[in-house]
Design a protein around this motif. Structure first.
Motif, PDB file in Angstrom:
ATOM      1  N   LEU A  21      26.286  89.933  37.116  1.00 40.73           N
ATOM      2  CA  LEU A  21      27.632  90.114  37.686  1.00 40.73           C
ATOM      3  C   LEU A  21      28.752  89.613  36.779  1.00 40.73           C
ATOM      4  CD1 LEU A  21      26.742  88.931  41.320  1.00 40.73           C
ATOM      5  CD2 LEU A  21      26.924  91.280  40.487  1.00 40.73           C
ATOM      6  N   GLY A  67      27.046  81.942  43.828  1.00 39.03           N
ATOM      7  CA  GLY A  67      25.703  81.415  43.600  1.00 39.03           C
ATOM      8  C   GLY A  67      25.361  80.282  44.554  1.00 39.03           C
ATOM      9  N   ASN A  68      26.340  79.421  44.848  1.00 39.50           N
ATOM     10  CA  ASN A  68      26.136  78.327  45.813  1.00 39.50           C
ATOM     11  C   ASN A  68      25.786  78.927  47.183  1.00 39.50           C
ATOM     12  OD1 ASN A  68      27.945  75.246  46.498  1.00 39.50           O
ATOM     13  ND2 ASN A  68      26.225  75.481  45.136  1.00 39.50           N
ATOM     14  N   GLU A  72      23.030  93.750  49.763  1.00 38.71           N
ATOM     15  CA  GLU A  72      24.368  93.186  49.998  1.00 38.71           C
ATOM     16  C   GLU A  72      24.769  92.227  48.881  1.00 38.71           C
ATOM     17  OE1 GLU A  72      25.836  92.822  54.565  1.00 38.71           O
ATOM     18  OE2 GLU A  72      24.215  91.506  53.984  1.00 38.71           O
ATOM     19  N   LEU A  73      26.076  92.211  48.658  1.00 41.98           N
ATOM     20  CA  LEU A  73      26.677  91.357  47.628  1.00 41.98           C
ATOM     21  C   LEU A  73      27.724  90.481  48.311  1.00 41.98           C
ATOM     22  CD1 LEU A  73      27.501  91.000  44.484  1.00 41.98           C
ATOM     23  CD2 LEU A  73      29.205  92.760  44.975  1.00 41.98           C
ATOM     24  N   VAL A  74      27.776  89.193  47.951  1.00 38.14           N
ATOM     25  CA  VAL A  74      28.913  88.362  48.384  1.00 38.14           C
ATOM     26  C   VAL A  74      30.051  88.681  47.421  1.00 38.14           C
ATOM     27  CG1 VAL A  74      29.815  86.023  48.687  1.00 38.14           C
ATOM     28  CG2 VAL A  74      27.417  86.494  49.220  1.00 38.14           C
ATOM     29  N   TYR A  91      33.345  77.407  38.648  1.00 33.63           N
ATOM     30  CA  TYR A  91      33.918  76.131  39.119  1.00 33.63           C
ATOM     31  C   TYR A  91      35.013  75.620  38.194  1.00 33.63           C
ATOM     32  CZ  TYR A  91      29.946  75.862  42.290  1.00 33.63           C
ATOM     33  OH  TYR A  91      29.034  76.126  43.268  1.00 33.63           O
ATOM     34  N   MET A 115      26.414  64.430  36.939  1.00 35.40           N
ATOM     35  CA  MET A 115      25.280  65.349  36.786  1.00 35.40           C
ATOM     36  C   MET A 115      24.233  65.098  37.851  1.00 35.40           C
ATOM     37  SD  MET A 115      24.886  67.687  34.418  1.00 35.40           S
ATOM     38  CE  MET A 115      23.192  67.697  33.878  1.00 35.40           C
ATOM     39  N   ILE A 136      27.682  73.692  33.170  1.00 34.69           N
ATOM     40  CA  ILE A 136      27.300  74.259  34.468  1.00 34.69           C
ATOM     41  C   ILE A 136      28.548  74.771  35.183  1.00 34.69           C
ATOM     42  CG2 ILE A 136      26.306  73.706  36.745  1.00 34.69           C
ATOM     43  CD1 ILE A 136      24.234  73.833  34.496  1.00 34.69           C
ATOM     44  N   THR A 187      22.250  80.645  47.047  1.00 27.40           N
ATOM     45  CA  THR A 187      21.157  79.667  47.129  1.00 27.40           C
ATOM     46  C   THR A 187      21.149  78.969  48.485  1.00 27.40           C
ATOM     47  OG1 THR A 187      21.199  79.309  44.739  1.00 27.40           O
ATOM     48  CG2 THR A 187      20.227  77.552  46.070  1.00 27.40           C
ATOM     49  N   VAL A 194      19.275  80.409  39.312  1.00 29.96           N
ATOM     50  CA  VAL A 194      18.217  81.394  39.087  1.00 29.96           C
ATOM     51  C   VAL A 194      17.360  81.055  37.873  1.00 29.96           C
ATOM     52  CG1 VAL A 194      17.876  83.747  38.244  1.00 29.96           C
ATOM     53  CG2 VAL A 194      19.313  83.355  40.228  1.00 29.96           C
ATOM     54  N   ALA A 246      29.793  78.155  34.116  1.00 29.33           N
ATOM     55  CA  ALA A 246      28.970  79.312  34.509  1.00 29.33           C
ATOM     56  C   ALA A 246      28.801  79.420  36.019  1.00 29.33           C
ATOM     57  CB  ALA A 246      27.597  79.202  33.840  1.00 29.33           C
ATOM     58  N   LEU A 302      22.543  88.178  39.576  1.00 26.77           N
ATOM     59  CA  LEU A 302      22.686  87.035  38.677  1.00 26.77           C
ATOM     60  C   LEU A 302      24.171  86.789  38.432  1.00 26.77           C
ATOM     61  CD1 LEU A 302      20.839  85.263  36.618  1.00 26.77           C
ATOM     62  CD2 LEU A 302      21.837  86.767  34.918  1.00 26.77           C
ATOM     63  N   VAL A 309      30.343  69.145  40.245  1.00 28.49           N
ATOM     64  CA  VAL A 309      29.167  69.998  40.000  1.00 28.49           C
ATOM     65  C   VAL A 309      28.693  69.815  38.557  1.00 28.49           C
ATOM     66  CG1 VAL A 309      28.305  72.372  39.869  1.00 28.49           C
ATOM     67  CG2 VAL A 309      29.850  71.722  41.718  1.00 28.49           C
ATOM     68  N   VAL A 318      16.841  78.253  36.345  1.00 26.59           N
ATOM     69  CA  VAL A 318      16.011  77.055  36.542  1.00 26.59           C
ATOM     70  C   VAL A 318      14.793  77.431  37.382  1.00 26.59           C
ATOM     71  CG1 VAL A 318      15.921  74.762  37.587  1.00 26.59           C
ATOM     72  CG2 VAL A 318      17.975  75.488  36.345  1.00 26.59           C
ATOM     73  N   LYS A 321      30.928  62.695  47.381  1.00 29.20           N
ATOM     74  CA  LYS A 321      29.466  62.757  47.477  1.00 29.20           C
ATOM     75  C   LYS A 321      28.840  61.520  46.848  1.00 29.20           C
ATOM     76  CE  LYS A 321      27.688  65.324  43.408  1.00 29.20           C
ATOM     77  NZ  LYS A 321      27.505  66.640  42.792  1.00 29.20           N
TER      78      LYS A 321
HETATM   79  C1  LIG Z   1      21.883  70.975  35.343  1.00 31.44           C
HETATM   80  C2  LIG Z   1      22.334  71.523  36.684  1.00 31.44           C
HETATM   81  C3  LIG Z   1      23.160  70.740  37.479  1.00 31.44           C
HETATM   82  C4  LIG Z   1      23.590  71.224  38.726  1.00 31.44           C
HETATM   83  N1  LIG Z   1      24.405  70.427  39.469  1.00 31.44           N
HETATM   84  C5  LIG Z   1      24.863  70.894  40.661  1.00 31.44           C
HETATM   85  C6  LIG Z   1      25.742  70.095  41.448  1.00 31.44           C
HETATM   86  O1  LIG Z   1      26.122  68.978  41.079  1.00 31.44           O
HETATM   87  N2  LIG Z   1      26.164  70.615  42.630  1.00 31.44           N
HETATM   88  C7  LIG Z   1      25.772  71.877  43.071  1.00 31.44           C
HETATM   89  O2  LIG Z   1      26.217  72.294  44.149  1.00 31.44           O
HETATM   90  N3  LIG Z   1      24.947  72.616  42.344  1.00 31.44           N
HETATM   91  C8  LIG Z   1      24.473  72.183  41.169  1.00 31.44           C
HETATM   92  N4  LIG Z   1      23.612  72.946  40.422  1.00 31.44           N
HETATM   93  C9  LIG Z   1      23.178  74.238  40.988  1.00 31.44           C
HETATM   94  C10 LIG Z   1      24.060  75.449  40.613  1.00 31.44           C
HETATM   95  O3  LIG Z   1      24.866  75.184  39.478  1.00 31.44           O
HETATM   96  C11 LIG Z   1      24.999  75.842  41.772  1.00 31.44           C
HETATM   97  O4  LIG Z   1      24.280  76.090  42.971  1.00 31.44           O
HETATM   98  C12 LIG Z   1      25.853  77.074  41.423  1.00 31.44           C
HETATM   99  O5  LIG Z   1      26.839  77.237  42.420  1.00 31.44           O
HETATM  100  C13 LIG Z   1      25.030  78.346  41.321  1.00 31.44           C
HETATM  101  O6  LIG Z   1      25.919  79.379  40.940  1.00 31.44           O
HETATM  102  P1  LIG Z   1      25.464  80.493  39.885  1.00 31.44           P
HETATM  103  O7  LIG Z   1      26.608  81.435  39.745  1.00 31.44           O
HETATM  104  O8  LIG Z   1      24.951  79.907  38.642  1.00 31.44           O
HETATM  105  O9  LIG Z   1      24.271  81.175  40.724  1.00 31.44           O
HETATM  106  P2  LIG Z   1      23.022  82.029  40.203  1.00 31.44           P
HETATM  107  O10 LIG Z   1      22.000  81.129  39.632  1.00 31.44           O
HETATM  108  O11 LIG Z   1      23.456  83.191  39.389  1.00 31.44           O
HETATM  109  O12 LIG Z   1      22.510  82.602  41.622  1.00 31.44           O
HETATM  110  C14 LIG Z   1      22.019  81.747  42.621  1.00 31.44           C
HETATM  111  C15 LIG Z   1      21.549  82.586  43.814  1.00 31.44           C
HETATM  112  O13 LIG Z   1      22.635  83.269  44.397  1.00 31.44           O
HETATM  113  C16 LIG Z   1      22.452  84.684  44.335  1.00 31.44           C
HETATM  114  N5  LIG Z   1      23.781  85.226  44.033  1.00 31.44           N
HETATM  115  C17 LIG Z   1      24.571  84.928  42.975  1.00 31.44           C
HETATM  116  N6  LIG Z   1      25.744  85.567  43.079  1.00 31.44           N
HETATM  117  C18 LIG Z   1      25.690  86.303  44.218  1.00 31.44           C
HETATM  118  C19 LIG Z   1      26.586  87.188  44.873  1.00 31.44           C
HETATM  119  N7  LIG Z   1      27.803  87.438  44.381  1.00 31.44           N
HETATM  120  N8  LIG Z   1      26.201  87.769  46.026  1.00 31.44           N
HETATM  121  C20 LIG Z   1      24.988  87.504  46.562  1.00 31.44           C
HETATM  122  N9  LIG Z   1      24.086  86.677  45.991  1.00 31.44           N
HETATM  123  C21 LIG Z   1      24.434  86.075  44.832  1.00 31.44           C
HETATM  124  C22 LIG Z   1      21.429  84.908  43.234  1.00 31.44           C
HETATM  125  O14 LIG Z   1      20.715  86.122  43.415  1.00 31.44           O
HETATM  126  C23 LIG Z   1      20.545  83.684  43.433  1.00 31.44           C
HETATM  127  O15 LIG Z   1      19.675  83.868  44.516  1.00 31.44           O
HETATM  128  C24 LIG Z   1      23.173  72.509  39.178  1.00 31.44           C
HETATM  129  C25 LIG Z   1      22.347  73.300  38.357  1.00 31.44           C
HETATM  130  C26 LIG Z   1      21.931  72.811  37.129  1.00 31.44           C
HETATM  131  C27 LIG Z   1      21.055  73.671  36.269  1.00 31.44           C
END
Ligand SMILES: Cc1cc2nc3c(=O)[nH]c(=O)nc-3n(C[C@H](O)[C@H](O)[C@H](O)COP(=O)(O)OP(=O)(O)OC[C@H]3O[C@@H](n4cnc5c(N)ncnc54)[C@H](O)[C@@H]3O)c2cc1C
Length: 288
Positions: free
Chosen positions: A49, A114-115, A165-167, A79, A190, A106, A118, A31, A109, A25, A101, A33, A183
């Motif tokens: 993390l 995470g990008n 594994e961890l990124v 970001y 949003m 968002i 996913t 995650v 955090a 996390l 983003v 959502v 984009k």
């Molecule tokens: C309201 C809203 C708006 C959003 N708008 C956008 C947008 O405009 N553009 C966009 O690209 N995204 C958007 N998102 C999606 C999200 O914010 C992005 O994909 C973001 O980069 C996810 O990062 P996170 O750290 O929150 O990931 P997390 O939710 O913590 O993790 C996502 C996935 O990655 C894995 N993961 C996380 N960190 C690591 C790591 N270090 N090593 C290996 N695996 C890992 C987790 O296990 C999970 O599977 C949006 C989300 C919400 C809720």
């Protein structure tokens, strides 16, 4: 659910070695959502993390060969830290992508880790990583793997990450030349991309790179459009001299490389059109 809160990468790796199926996390913006919408089962174990300071840093790696060197960005850098300041000056395209983003909450955090975790083709960070030939650093208790981002993402929400594994971060070369990200979505803020594009120039190598998002199962590098444009442009000219005809043909070639589909966000036809327009506009902006 048990939540582990390690504070070093070694602790994360030790936890993952014992529990390879534990959920990583970072910002939780994907995650949480997925869990709330019941698209993902709540896991028995979470490795959070956010307290791992090493993942939230970036550093410049100078080069001994007189080039700009490279930058390594920790997978946990939010970001918000990419939008402005020295990192944004080194990678304007990443800053532009970061600014698109979600919302400020968002971006405070969400992370590149995470990008990449996913691996949605609509992820805003990914076209930038593809256009800049990023290397993704993966670590497990067994060692480190460095994987080009184009080999890391293998399909819609699919990557080569193994259990355990961890990124830890990504490394990208600093390029001398214009770069930008753009984009479109169903509204101006949003919004998840309906189509996206990142254009980057490399004046030292005389090269141009273009990566498209949300128009294929992975991010698409437009090799044909890139090679054609490099032959048309004098990348050493200041400002760049780009005619309307060149900008239009570049957009046409980019659209031809796209492999869009119809889905709940858009039609394939609109996506193909949009990505051509985005690519032409980015090129016009480079000249301006
Ligand atoms: C309201 C809203 C708006 C959003 N708008 C956008 C947008 O405009 N553009 C966009 O690209 N995204 C958007 N998102 C999606 C999200 O914010 C992005 O994909 C973001 O980069 C996810 O990062 P996170 O750290 O929150 O990931 P997390 O939710 O913590 O993790 C996502 C996935 O990655 C894995 N993961 C996380 N960190 C690591 C790591 N270090 N090593 C290996 N695996 C890992 C987790 O296990 C999970 O599977 C949006 C989300 C919400 C809720």
């Amino acid at each position: 659910m048990s939540v582990l809160t390690p504070s070093t990468i070694d602790e994360v790796l030790a936890h993952l070695a014992e529990r390879p199926e534990a959920l990583l996390l970072s910002g939780g913006t994907d995650v949480m959502v997925e869990i709330n919408m019941a698209h993902r089962k709540a896991p028995a174990e979470v490795v959070a993390l956010r307290r791992v300071e090493q993942l939230r840093l970036w550093r410049h790696n100078p080069s001994s060969e007189g080039t700009g060197g490279t930058v390594t960005i920790g997978s946990g850098l939010p970001y918000a830290e990419m939008e402005h300041g020295p990192l944004a000056e080194l990678f304007p395209a990443l800053a532009e992508a970061a600014r698109t983003v979600g919302s400020p909450q968002i971006r405070a955090a969400g992370t590149l880790g995470g990008n990449l975790g996913t691996c949605s083709p609509a992820g805003d960070g990914l076209p930038v990583l593809f256009a800049l030939d990023a290397i993704v650093h993966l670590r497990s208790i067994g060692g480190q793997r460095d994987v080009p981002v184009a080999d890391f993402m293998v399909g819609v929400k699919q990557n080569v990450l193994e259990p355990g594994e961890l990124v830890t971060g990504v490394t990208m070369p600093i390029r001398h030349g214009w770069q930008g990200y753009s984009k479109v979505g169903v509204r101006n803020a949003m919004v998840i991309a309906t189509a996206s594009a990142c254009l980057a120039m490399d004046r030292d190598r005389g090269a141009v790179t273009l990566a498209l998002g949300a128009v294929g199962t992975t991010i698409i590098r437009c090799r044909d459009a890139e090679g054609w444009l490099a032959g048309e442009l004098d990348l050493s000219a200041e400002p760049l001299d780009i005619s309307d005809a060149v900008a239009q043909e570049f957009g046409r070639r980019a659209a031809a490389d796209a492999r869009p589909i119809d889905d709940h966000r858009s039609t394939a036809a609109y996506r193909g059109h949009a990505v051509g327009v985005l690519s032409s506009r980015l090129l016009r902006r480079a000249a301006a």
